[in-house]
Write a protein that holds these residues in place. Structure first.
Motif, PDB file in Angstrom:
ATOM      1  N   ASP A 194       3.540  39.681 -70.263  1.00  0.00           N
ATOM      2  CA  ASP A 194       4.315  38.625 -69.468  1.00  0.00           C
ATOM      3  C   ASP A 194       4.881  39.373 -68.017  1.00  0.00           C
ATOM      4  OD1 ASP A 194       5.789  40.586 -70.431  1.00  0.00           O
ATOM      5  OD2 ASP A 194       7.556  39.263 -71.175  1.00  0.00           O
ATOM      6  N   PHE A 195       4.027  40.004 -67.512  1.00  0.00           N
ATOM      7  CA  PHE A 195       4.344  40.603 -66.208  1.00  0.00           C
ATOM      8  C   PHE A 195       3.668  40.219 -65.149  1.00  0.00           C
ATOM      9  CE2 PHE A 195       5.397  43.644 -62.985  1.00  0.00           C
ATOM     10  CZ  PHE A 195       6.753  43.912 -63.090  1.00  0.00           C
ATOM     11  N   THR A 196       4.090  39.289 -64.068  1.00  0.00           N
ATOM     12  CA  THR A 196       2.972  39.102 -63.115  1.00  0.00           C
ATOM     13  C   THR A 196       3.687  39.578 -61.697  1.00  0.00           C
ATOM     14  OG1 THR A 196       4.571  37.046 -62.769  1.00  0.00           O
ATOM     15  CG2 THR A 196       2.638  36.839 -64.333  1.00  0.00           C
ATOM     16  N   ALA A 197       2.975  39.284 -60.546  1.00  0.00           N
ATOM     17  CA  ALA A 197       3.275  39.900 -59.360  1.00  0.00           C
ATOM     18  C   ALA A 197       4.446  39.523 -58.973  1.00  0.00           C
ATOM     19  CB  ALA A 197       2.043  39.558 -58.481  1.00  0.00           C
ATOM     20  N   ASP A 198       4.861  38.461 -59.133  1.00  0.00           N
ATOM     21  CA  ASP A 198       6.370  38.046 -58.653  1.00  0.00           C
ATOM     22  C   ASP A 198       7.350  38.102 -59.966  1.00  0.00           C
ATOM     23  OD1 ASP A 198       5.073  36.063 -60.217  1.00  0.00           O
ATOM     24  OD2 ASP A 198       5.319  34.109 -58.706  1.00  0.00           O
ATOM     25  N   THR A 199       7.431  38.956 -60.718  1.00  0.00           N
ATOM     26  CA  THR A 199       8.301  39.166 -61.675  1.00  0.00           C
ATOM     27  C   THR A 199       9.323  39.979 -61.334  1.00  0.00           C
ATOM     28  OG1 THR A 199       6.796  39.086 -63.680  1.00  0.00           O
ATOM     29  CG2 THR A 199       9.043  40.371 -64.025  1.00  0.00           C
ATOM     30  N   ASP A 200      10.705  39.557 -61.244  1.00  0.00           N
ATOM     31  CA  ASP A 200      11.906  40.346 -60.881  1.00  0.00           C
ATOM     32  C   ASP A 200      12.065  41.678 -61.763  1.00  0.00           C
ATOM     33  OD1 ASP A 200      14.398  41.441 -60.300  1.00  0.00           O
ATOM     34  OD2 ASP A 200      15.508  40.089 -61.728  1.00  0.00           O
ATOM     35  N   LEU A 201      11.761  42.798 -61.043  1.00  0.00           N
ATOM     36  CA  LEU A 201      11.344  43.697 -62.019  1.00  0.00           C
ATOM     37  C   LEU A 201      12.670  44.391 -62.813  1.00  0.00           C
ATOM     38  CD1 LEU A 201       9.616  46.423 -62.689  1.00  0.00           C
ATOM     39  CD2 LEU A 201      10.496  47.572 -60.552  1.00  0.00           C
ATOM     40  N   ALA A 202      13.845  44.279 -62.062  1.00  0.00           N
ATOM     41  CA  ALA A 202      15.038  44.656 -62.689  1.00  0.00           C
ATOM     42  C   ALA A 202      15.363  43.587 -63.936  1.00  0.00           C
ATOM     43  CB  ALA A 202      16.180  44.810 -61.722  1.00  0.00           C
ATOM     44  N   GLY A 203      15.311  42.489 -63.581  1.00  0.00           N
ATOM     45  CA  GLY A 203      15.458  41.471 -64.781  1.00  0.00           C
ATOM     46  C   GLY A 203      14.696  41.669 -65.689  1.00  0.00           C
ATOM     47  N   TRP A 204      13.289  41.943 -65.793  1.00  0.00           N
ATOM     48  CA  TRP A 204      12.311  42.052 -66.620  1.00  0.00           C
ATOM     49  C   TRP A 204      12.633  43.448 -67.691  1.00  0.00           C
ATOM     50  CZ3 TRP A 204       8.745  45.495 -68.087  1.00  0.00           C
ATOM     51  CH2 TRP A 204       7.510  44.821 -69.157  1.00  0.00           C
ATOM     52  N   LEU A 205      12.964  44.328 -66.786  1.00  0.00           N
ATOM     53  CA  LEU A 205      13.415  45.735 -67.382  1.00  0.00           C
ATOM     54  C   LEU A 205      14.635  45.450 -68.439  1.00  0.00           C
ATOM     55  CD1 LEU A 205      13.153  48.434 -64.752  1.00  0.00           C
ATOM     56  CD2 LEU A 205      11.598  47.774 -66.645  1.00  0.00           C
ATOM     57  N   ARG A 206      15.776  44.707 -67.931  1.00  0.00           N
ATOM     58  CA  ARG A 206      16.681  44.649 -68.740  1.00  0.00           C
ATOM     59  C   ARG A 206      16.298  43.646 -70.006  1.00  0.00           C
ATOM     60  NH1 ARG A 206      19.569  44.458 -64.095  1.00  0.00           N
ATOM     61  NH2 ARG A 206      19.185  41.958 -63.904  1.00  0.00           N
ATOM     62  N   GLN A 207      15.353  42.593 -69.667  1.00  0.00           N
ATOM     63  CA  GLN A 207      15.073  41.625 -70.713  1.00  0.00           C
ATOM     64  C   GLN A 207      14.412  42.251 -71.637  1.00  0.00           C
ATOM     65  OE1 GLN A 207      12.823  38.603 -68.850  1.00  0.00           O
ATOM     66  NE2 GLN A 207      12.035  37.919 -71.022  1.00  0.00           N
ATOM     67  N   HIS A 208      13.440  43.456 -71.241  1.00  0.00           N
ATOM     68  CA  HIS A 208      12.847  44.084 -72.401  1.00  0.00           C
ATOM     69  C   HIS A 208      13.527  45.613 -73.054  1.00  0.00           C
ATOM     70  CE1 HIS A 208       9.991  41.460 -70.683  1.00  0.00           C
ATOM     71  NE2 HIS A 208       9.135  41.594 -71.598  1.00  0.00           N
ATOM     72  N   GLY A 209      14.626  45.573 -72.754  1.00  0.00           N
ATOM     73  CA  GLY A 209      15.509  46.633 -73.404  1.00  0.00           C
ATOM     74  C   GLY A 209      15.643  46.523 -74.935  1.00  0.00           C
ATOM     75  N   THR A 210      15.168  47.622 -75.464  1.00  0.00           N
ATOM     76  CA  THR A 210      15.453  47.396 -76.911  1.00  0.00           C
ATOM     77  C   THR A 210      16.369  48.565 -77.289  1.00  0.00           C
ATOM     78  OG1 THR A 210      13.198  46.905 -76.775  1.00  0.00           O
ATOM     79  CG2 THR A 210      13.841  47.547 -78.983  1.00  0.00           C
ATOM     80  N   PRO A 211      17.282  48.400 -78.133  1.00  0.00           N
ATOM     81  CA  PRO A 211      18.274  49.335 -78.579  1.00  0.00           C
ATOM     82  C   PRO A 211      17.942  49.963 -79.853  1.00  0.00           C
ATOM     83  CG  PRO A 211      19.174  47.597 -79.118  1.00  0.00           C
ATOM     84  CD  PRO A 211      17.956  47.027 -78.225  1.00  0.00           C
ATOM     85  N   PRO A 212      18.326  51.321 -79.763  1.00  0.00           N
ATOM     86  CA  PRO A 212      17.879  51.874 -81.180  1.00  0.00           C
ATOM     87  C   PRO A 212      18.728  51.603 -82.349  1.00  0.00           C
ATOM     88  CG  PRO A 212      19.068  53.454 -79.982  1.00  0.00           C
ATOM     89  CD  PRO A 212      18.979  52.016 -79.134  1.00  0.00           C
ATOM     90  N   VAL A 213      18.437  51.887 -83.635  1.00  0.00           N
ATOM     91  CA  VAL A 213      19.357  51.729 -84.719  1.00  0.00           C
ATOM     92  C   VAL A 213      20.212  52.990 -84.955  1.00  0.00           C
ATOM     93  CG1 VAL A 213      19.352  50.665 -87.020  1.00  0.00           C
ATOM     94  CG2 VAL A 213      17.283  50.943 -86.032  1.00  0.00           C
ATOM     95  N   ALA A 214      19.498  53.923 -84.620  1.00  0.00           N
ATOM     96  CA  ALA A 214      20.433  55.095 -84.660  1.00  0.00           C
ATOM     97  C   ALA A 214      19.883  56.256 -83.605  1.00  0.00           C
ATOM     98  CB  ALA A 214      20.221  55.747 -86.118  1.00  0.00           C
ATOM     99  N   ALA A 215      20.771  56.894 -82.865  1.00  0.00           N
ATOM    100  CA  ALA A 215      20.407  57.667 -81.934  1.00  0.00           C
ATOM    101  C   ALA A 215      21.245  59.273 -82.218  1.00  0.00           C
ATOM    102  CB  ALA A 215      20.527  57.224 -80.373  1.00  0.00           C
ATOM    103  N   TYR A 216      20.350  60.114 -81.612  1.00  0.00           N
ATOM    104  CA  TYR A 216      21.021  61.634 -81.649  1.00  0.00           C
ATOM    105  C   TYR A 216      20.774  62.264 -80.377  1.00  0.00           C
ATOM    106  CZ  TYR A 216      21.395  66.487 -83.019  1.00  0.00           C
ATOM    107  OH  TYR A 216      21.996  67.876 -82.927  1.00  0.00           O
ATOM    108  N   VAL A 217      21.956  62.960 -80.107  1.00  0.00           N
ATOM    109  CA  VAL A 217      22.285  63.745 -78.984  1.00  0.00           C
ATOM    110  C   VAL A 217      22.640  65.085 -79.325  1.00  0.00           C
ATOM    111  CG1 VAL A 217      23.145  63.858 -76.707  1.00  0.00           C
ATOM    112  CG2 VAL A 217      22.820  61.614 -77.487  1.00  0.00           C
TER     113      VAL A 217
END
Lengths: 502, 434
Positions: B115-138
């Motif tokens: 779903d990425f085209t030449a006129d896609t707003d990059l920043a908006g697209w990245l935010r939209q495709h952000g996927t959070p983890p169920v669990a994370a470890y640092v």
């Protein structure tokens, strides 16, 4: 007749090659020949008649012995079916020289297989036949074995001679002291966590077809019963299947050339020529004195699998618990890397203490719990030296033009190459990060190859006092790998099976 | 302190452009498994707060196991591209920086997505495709990339000073050594050769969220307790039934697959790990995995001691992510040592946790009351895990050559150096770190 799956059947020593049980120390002469199969039918025919020495204890002991082991390529060349071969471990099938494996084993730089004298590409042996005899008896033994069928069957790739150095390896240290005691009677109970260091290992850590330290059977080829497999024993864990692996083990062979001159010259340079200091630094590298005594005091409490021989107690009844700071025996010393003598739970907790430790709230010491429990990483060593000795004094002289090559034909036996030999070699010997260290690999075996982002790999830290360490820098590479291969050392029944004799 | 966070951009790959995508990703490496930190697409090395990053095509080779598990037809999922990173500070701020510094590279890569085209707003697209983890470890909350580098330089400076003045130091008491080293470092700092930055203040918003999480989760559980008391035994009993019959799918891994993974491994002291699989169907398994991962996440955030996940001290960052409406799960980690030693560590030290999480995946070696057995069947477990492991096409680490233990040691060296309250014994132990 198949046994029920869970019985621990008695071991038939007559089916096990003798090297698993004996080092053949009284047979001072030994020679190993690397062979390629020229004529498979003749090769099989030789195998069917070969008198391979078993592990049965004899009185008087035999004066000669012959053992035989195969590479994956060798079994293939002898006509072993691909479906049978596929049952062997991935490490054995891929071989020691596969590129990613070389990276893990430290076989890079000067150790790279492309520089080996044997064990890669056209130098890949199909089998090794090992001859052992009392002094003066070797030629006769070889002649009696290598007759017409032999010449018809095999091409001799290379003879690996050995030297009797009276138990001293070329650097000048007593060799082969620490060996695990194999639990031949299968009495060891490994169902719970092990809190005390033991020198006993489950039979299945060495021989295939028996329970290992996880209380499981290591994968190996199991085949249907038919005329060809009828002579094999059944699998304990799979009734109705014949066990090609049972009573066999993997034999790892590495040709390790030792630069004795460089070793002693480096050490004397470091200490400004002082003999006593040189011995002290060399002992710190090794983790034992030249005579084989440990650098930490032996303990009063017995260790299972050590003793009753007083000599063994004097050299082996110790752990590093009393030397938590590495002041007596450096963390990076060869023997401490090879066998850290630790347990499943550091600090020997039980009950609640163990739960607390399991959740990560035990000791907060920097070096706490850094190493895997050693019982999963033991090997049985059966190596022999070659080329003769060179005293520290002689080692400092300039080499003569025909200086003999000295070294060790390292041989070890294990049921799971990846978990035992490879783990030891990678995580404990070659790793520059072993036990909280950084910038040093094994003082004897390390290849000193720089790491990306961390070029320092040739140090050695010898603790002195007040926590201060003495850093020895710029260790040269003392040991170079000149060859090697993974072999399968089959049971006597499997030797006949590979020979097509059923 | 500066808290660490993470991001994951997940997008379906345009099937026509998969080959091109693989080619692009490969072009970021000097060799398989060895990224070029200043590659022309995403110059990872330019991002000061980036610890680890990877691009991985989530090409699950074990989908057929779903059919073997319950006899149902094998579902069809899109092929995803995942771009993940572990960073200092806020993820949104990092994505902005990413767009500023690497817009063209990101566009080239993501133009291979559906779903990425030449006129896609990059920043908006990245935010939209952000996927959070169920669990994370640092591994060590608050340890920034900057701190890692400063402390590594500190250690090297101290060690060469100690090497150079060993004869003077040898006669000194531990405390004298300590103050001498401190004077030396102070001089180095004044000369601008050593920097030891203090911690930035904790962002208030993060602090509030963290406290709310710390208190809120137990509160919610407390509220739900009556319900849990009713449900838990039912879930447990059903779970026990299921685990007796769930098939084990643990056959030998295809050597070509395994060799392909090995080619990408052991180029550094740290390795990447990406594994994925399908979750066992049914609400009982779903509740179990959510419960277990929720516990892991909560413990990782609020309870575990820095540097340790249970007894494991070799993991830098790890996370679990659900995919396809919780039908599948991916696990990402960055660990020290070889994959064999990593698996041994898990089996021997944290087998119970491993079982509790991964036994909800199809094919896992048989467990006994969720936490027992399972991975104790060492070889089956290793084959299972290796089969589920995916090749990670691009993997970046900000501090090659350093293990988590190295980072901990360097941190302890700095802490000890700055401390003025250490006793004699403590000081001696501190000196021994050098």
């Amino acid at each position: 007749m198949d046994r029920s799956p869970m019985t621990r059947s008695e071991l038939d020593y007559g089916d096990v090659q003798g090297l698993v049980r004996f080092g053949y120390g009284k047979m001072k002469a030994a020679s190993y020949v690397l062979l390629r199969v020229k004529n498979p039918a003749a090769g099989r025919s030789w195998l069917r008649k070969a008198t391979v020495t078993s592990a049965v204890a004899m009185d008087p002991p035999p004066s000669t012995a012959m053992q035989v082991a195969f590479t994956a390529a060798g079994l293939d060349a002898l006509g072993v079916a691909p479906s049978v071969l596929a049952g062997f471990s991935a490490e054995f099938l891929a071989g020691m020289t596969e590129a990613s494996r070389s990276r893990r084993l430290g076989d890079v730089g000067c150790n790279a297989p492309s520089r080996w004298e044997w064990g890669h590409s056209t130098g890949m042996p199909h089998l090794v036949v090992m001859f052992f005899a009392e002094q003066g008896g070797l030629d006769a033994l070889v002649q009696s074995v290598a007759g017409d069928v032999w010449s018809d069957a095999f091409e001799e790739l290379r003879w690996l001679g050995t030297a009797d150095l009276d138990g001293i390896e070329p650097f000048g240290f007593v060799d082969g002291i620490s060996q695990p005691r194999i639990d031949w009677e299968q009495r060891r109970d490994v169902t719970g966590a092990m809190n005390e260091y033991s020198n006993v290992v489950a039979l299945g850590e060495v021989l295939l077809g028996y329970r290992n330290e996880y209380d499981k059977y290591t994968d190996r080829p199991l085949v249907d019963v038919d005329s060809s497999s009828a002579g094999l024993l059944s699998a304990e864990d799979a009734p109705g299947k014949k066990d090609v692996g049972r009573n066999g083990t993997y034999l790892v062979m590495r040709d390790l050339r030792q630069d004795v001159r460089s070793f002693w010259q480096f050490i004397y340079d470091q200490v400004g020529g002082d003999v006593a200091e040189a011995d002290k630094l060399a002992s710190a590298f090794v983790g034992r004195t030249k005579a084989g005594d440990p650098l930490v005091p032996i303990q009063q409490q017995a260790i299972p699998g050590i003793g009753p021989d007083p000599g063994q107690i004097r050299r082996d009844q110790f752990t590093f618990d009393q030397d938590a700071t590495g002041v007596r025996c450096p963390f990076g010393a060869h023997v401490r890397r090879a066998n850290p003598r630790n347990t499943d739970f550091h600090g020997r907790q039980t009950g609640l203490g163990r739960l607390v430790a399991a959740l990560g709230f035990g000791s907060n010491a920097f070096r706490d719990d850094l190493m895997s429990s050693v019982r999963f990483h033991r090997i049985v060593r059966r190596g022999r030296e070659y080329g003769g000795g060179l005293s520290p004094a002689d080692a400092q002289r300039r080499a003569s033009p025909n200086d003999p090559e000295l070294g060790l034909h390292f041989i070890c036996l294990n049921a799971n190459i990846a978990r035992q030999f490879e783990f030891l070699q990678n995580a404990w010997m070659m790793s520059t990060k072993f036990s909280g260290l950084t910038g040093e690999s094994d003082p004897l075996l390390g290849n000193r190859e720089p790491l990306p982002g961390y070029p320092v790999t040739a140090d050695f830290m010898a603790p002195v006092e007040n926590g201060l360490r003495r850093r020895v820098s710029g260790l040269p590479q003392f040991v170079t790998v000149r060859g090697g291969a993974y072999f399968f050392l089959p049971s006597l029944r499997a030797v006949r099976y590979f020979g097509g004799g059923g | 302190m500066t808290p660490q966070s993470n991001f994951m951009i997940l997008a379906p790959v345009n099937p026509q452009r998969e080959g091109e995508l693989r080619h692009l990703l490969a072009s970021m490496n000097d060799a398989p498994g060895r990224v070029r930190a200043d590659n022309g697409l995403i110059p990872f090395g330019k991002f000061d707060g980036l610890h680890f990053a990877r691009f991985v095509i989530l090409d699950d080779q074990t989908l057929d196991d779903v059919g073997l598990h319950n006899g149902e037809p094998v579902p069809i999922y899109p092929l995803y591209l995942a771009f993940i990173g572990d960073i200092d500070g806020d993820a949104d701020a990092f994505l902005e920086e990413l767009v500023t510094l690497a817009a063209n590279g990101l566009r080239s890569i993501f133009s291979c997505c559906a779903d990425f085209t030449a006129d896609t707003d990059l920043a908006g697209w990245l935010r939209q495709h952000g996927t959070p983890p169920v669990a994370a470890y640092v591994n060590w909350p608050g340890r920034t990339v900057r701190r890692v580098r400063e402390e590594a330089a500190l250690r090297i400076a101290l060690e060469s000073f100690v090497d150079g003045s060993s004869s003077t130091l040898r006669g000194m008491s531990p405390r004298e050594i300590h103050s001498k080293l401190r004077r030396f470092i102070n001089a180095e700092k004044s000369a601008g050769r050593i920097t030891l930055s203090g911690d930035d203040s904790t962002p208030p918003a993060w602090r509030i969220r963290n406290v709310l999480h710390l208190v809120g989760v137990p509160l919610l559980l407390l509220l739900a307790l009556p319900l849990l008391i009713v449900i838990a035994p039912i879930v447990l009993v059903r779970l026990r039934q299921l685990e007796k019959t769930d098939p084990e799918l643990t056959w030998r891994v295809n050597p070509a697959h395994s060799d392909g993974l090995a080619r990408l491994e052991d180029h550094d002291v740290t390795n990447q790990f990406t594994a994925m699989g399908s979750l066992k169907p049914g609400v009982v398994r779903l509740l179990t995995v959510i419960g277990v991962l929720g516990t892991v996440d909560y413990a990782a955030r609020h309870i575990v001691r820095p540097g340790r996940l249970g007894r494991i001290r070799t993991i830098h960052f790890a996370r679990w992510v659900f995919l396809d409406r919780r039908k599948r799960m991916v696990f990402f980690s960055n660990y020290d040592g070889t994959v064999d030693s990593y698996m041994d560590d898990f089996i021997n030290k944290t087998g119970f946790g491993l079982n509790a999480v991964f036994s909800n995946g199809i094919g896992y070696p048989r467990t006994n009351w969720l936490v027992r057995d399972g991975c104790a069947d060492e070889q089956k477990y290793k084959e299972f895990l290796r089969r589920h492991t995916l090749p990670t096409q691009v993997w970046y680490k900000a501090y090659p050559g350093l293990t988590a233990i190295d980072l901990e040691r360097n941190g302890r060296i700095r802490q000890g150096l700055e401390s003025s309250s250490m006793g004699e014994q403590e000081t001696r132990e501190w000196i021994a770190l050098l």
